[in-house]
Design an enzyme around this catalytic site. Structure first.
Site, PDB file in Angstrom:
ATOM      1  N   GLU A 179       0.799  -1.218   0.000  1.00 46.06           N
ATOM      2  CA  GLU A 179       0.000   0.000   0.000  1.00 46.06           C
ATOM      3  C   GLU A 179       0.840   1.279   0.000  1.00 46.06           C
ATOM      4  OE1 GLU A 179      -2.729  -0.287   3.287  1.00 46.06           O
ATOM      5  OE2 GLU A 179      -3.805  -1.961   2.432  1.00 46.06           O
ATOM      6  N   GLU A 389      -5.247  -8.560   0.868  1.00 42.84           N
ATOM      7  CA  GLU A 389      -5.872  -8.207   2.145  1.00 42.84           C
ATOM      8  C   GLU A 389      -7.354  -7.989   1.946  1.00 42.84           C
ATOM      9  OE1 GLU A 389      -4.398  -4.886   4.454  1.00 42.84           O
ATOM     10  OE2 GLU A 389      -2.325  -5.507   4.090  1.00 42.84           O
TER      11      GLU A 389
HETATM   12  O1  IFM Z   1      -4.005  -2.992   9.268  1.00 44.53           O
HETATM   13  C1  IFM Z   1      -3.989  -2.478   7.990  1.00 44.53           C
HETATM   14  C2  IFM Z   1      -2.821  -3.025   7.206  1.00 44.53           C
HETATM   15  O2  IFM Z   1      -1.613  -2.739   7.845  1.00 44.53           O
HETATM   16  C3  IFM Z   1      -2.777  -2.417   5.832  1.00 44.53           C
HETATM   17  N1  IFM Z   1      -4.037  -2.533   5.168  1.00 44.53           N
HETATM   18  C4  IFM Z   1      -5.226  -2.163   5.893  1.00 44.53           C
HETATM   19  C5  IFM Z   1      -5.252  -2.842   7.242  1.00 44.53           C
HETATM   20  C6  IFM Z   1      -6.525  -2.443   8.014  1.00 44.53           C
HETATM   21  O3  IFM Z   1      -6.544  -1.073   8.225  1.00 44.53           O
END
Ligand code: IFM
Length: 484
Positions: A179, A389
């Site tokens: 990200e 994710e």
């Molecule tokens: O916890 C975070 C992660 O580190 C990166 N993506 C989003 C998740 C939830 O906010």
């Protein structure tokens, strides 16, 4: 994004869906969020060690000093993954454990820890998916300018070389960055993430240097990895809805502007070898982009085996009419100060999403995941995808018998797996899915107040308890059939 013809239940609560034989079911964490042992075995300080100590930046003054103590409970956590039936584990490497100052000397204890982790996964039949950077920049590199400084990409290339040589014989998939949108815009624009700077021009320089760091790292990993790893990067895509403003104007213009900053600022150079013209125009009053040097775009545009896709919710935007109070609920409210949208912050507003919401205040929209996967297939037809994710925070409670029933998270996962399955059925080359997160952990500006785990962590005793969603997910991972 196009609207798709929906099949199955309109609410995305299908069951009995069968996933392909080679579909990867995994779960993910990140170093600063779970490891703890922040001052042990030679680990240097990261920007999150510094930031979390600034009063008011993190809920309750929480830090990652102990987190889930994963560093000391590695074997227990590996056994847990095996017990759940995970096919892959996505973890990140703390750069300050490997090079405490970000450049120079290697800390062998750091390499040894990740080497044990990778071996432990392989012994249990779990694929190691390693991310080089999930936001814990060594503090000395930030002191020298951080991601807005080009020298940070030199350091990152060297770090990638070190990791390729150390683990590239065993890692299944290398992910360069997690990200970069958050690293650049929340870290250097909005200021709600470490290092907490609010400098719009610096945020755009950070975007470019993160993109460049990715390209240089892929080259370095390829040169040093002796196994046959795959290469990837993970982006958090913004799935956008546009609304007309009070003058009935601008829905698609608002979407275009935010799509350029949030999505195409990364996919443009990474997958097409160019920054979008409209991004350069929208941000011309902020920067002249002279930090993009000759040859950079070729370096960034490395072929990757799989594109990592993080998805949680949608966002609704509209052009600000300049009259009503401007709404700025873009889902990243914690400790906000500056803007995550250089060049567009005075033009576009984020509008409250209709519920239901998770404990983060994020709207639940499984159709957004299906739509995103279909849109990526349309934009990049030959690029395999992986959901790296997806998951949800809810305020779990422990039942009298010690179990953790979390029906809302289970339902969230069912609906998003349904969305992924529909994308597969539509022909999207989706290779797998990683649930965020394996463990409740340090949720950045929210500290330990938000629980994303499929395994509960008691932050007093550090005891782990598999939640109902974890059992459900384990069954899916083991059988490939969506449980009823
Ligand atoms: O916890 C975070 C992660 O580190 C990166 N993506 C989003 C998740 C939830 O906010």
């Amino acid at each position: 994004m196009t609207t798709t013809q929906r099949q199955g239940n309109p609410d995305y609560r299908d069951s009995g869906l069968v996933f392909p034989e080679d579909f990867t079911f995994g779960s993910a964490t990140a170093s600063y969020q779970v490891e703890g042992a922040a001052h042990e075995d030679g680990r240097g300080a990261s920007i999150w060690d510094t930031f979390s100590r600034i009063p008011g930046k993190v809920w309750n003054g929480d830090t990652g000093d102990v987190a889930c103590d994963h560093y000391h409970r590695l074997d227990e956590d590996l056994d847990l993954m095996q017990q759940l039936g995970l096919g892959a584990y996505r973890f990140s490497i703390a750069w300050p454990r490997i090079q405490p100052t970000g450049t120079g000397a290697i800390n062998q204890a750091g390499i040894d820890f990740y080497s044990r982790l990778v071996d432990g996964l392989l012994e249990r039949g779990i694929r190691p998916v390693a991310t080089l950077y999930h936001w814990d920049l060594p503090q000395p590199l930030e002191d020298a300018g951080g991601w807005p400084a080009r020298a940070t990409t030199d350091a990152f290339e060297r770090y990638a070389e070190i990791m390729g040589a150390a683990l590239g014989d065993r890692v299944h998939t290398w992910t360069t960055l997690n990200e970069p949108w958050c690293s650049a815009y929340l870290g250097y624009g909005q200021g709600g993430h470490a290092p907490g700077r609010s400098e719009p021009a610096a945020a755009l320089a950070a975007v470019h240097h993160l993109n460049l760091a990715h390209g240089r790292a892929v080259q370095a990993l390829r040169a040093t990895s002796t196994g046959d790893p795959q290469y990837s990067i993970t982006l958090n895509f913004h799935v956008l809805r546009g609304l007309p403003n009070s003058r009935g104007e601008g829905a698609s213009e608002a979407v275009r502007r935010i799509d350029a900053l949030a999505n195409r600022a990364f996919t443009g150079p990474l997958l097409r070898g160019a920054y979008p013209d409209d991004l350069l125009e929208d941000t011309a009053s902020v920067t002249d982009w002279s930090f993009v040097h000759e040859g950079d775009l070729e370096t960034i545009n490395q072929p990757i085996d799989v594109l990592g896709v993080n998805y949680y919710s949608t966002a609704t935007v509209r052009l600000w009419d300049g009259v009503s109070p401007r709404q700025q609920n873009d889902g990243h409210k914690a400790a906000a100060g500056g803007t995550a949208w250089p060049g567009s912050s005075e033009v576009v507003e984020f509008v409250e999403q209709p519920g239901p919401h998770t404990a983060m205040g994020w709207n639940i929209a499984p159709e957004g995941l299906e739509e995103l996967l279909l849109s990526l297939r349309e934009q990049f037809p030959d690029q395999p995808l992986m959901v790296t994710e997806n998951g949800a925070a809810f305020d779990d409670t422990v039942a009298a018998d010690g179990t953790v029933p979390d029906p809302e998270r289970l339902d969230y996962l069912r609906r998003h797996f349904t969305a992924a399955h529909r994308a597969l059925q539509a022909g999207v080359d989706l290779r797998g899915y990683f649930v965020w997160s394996l463990l409740d952990n340090f949720e950045w500006g929210y500290g330990y107040a938000k629980r994303f785990g499929i395994v509960r962590v008691d932050f007093d005793t550090l005891e782990r308890t598999v939640k109902d969603s974890g059992r459900w997910y384990g069954e899916l991972a083991r059988t490939r059939v969506m449980p009823a």
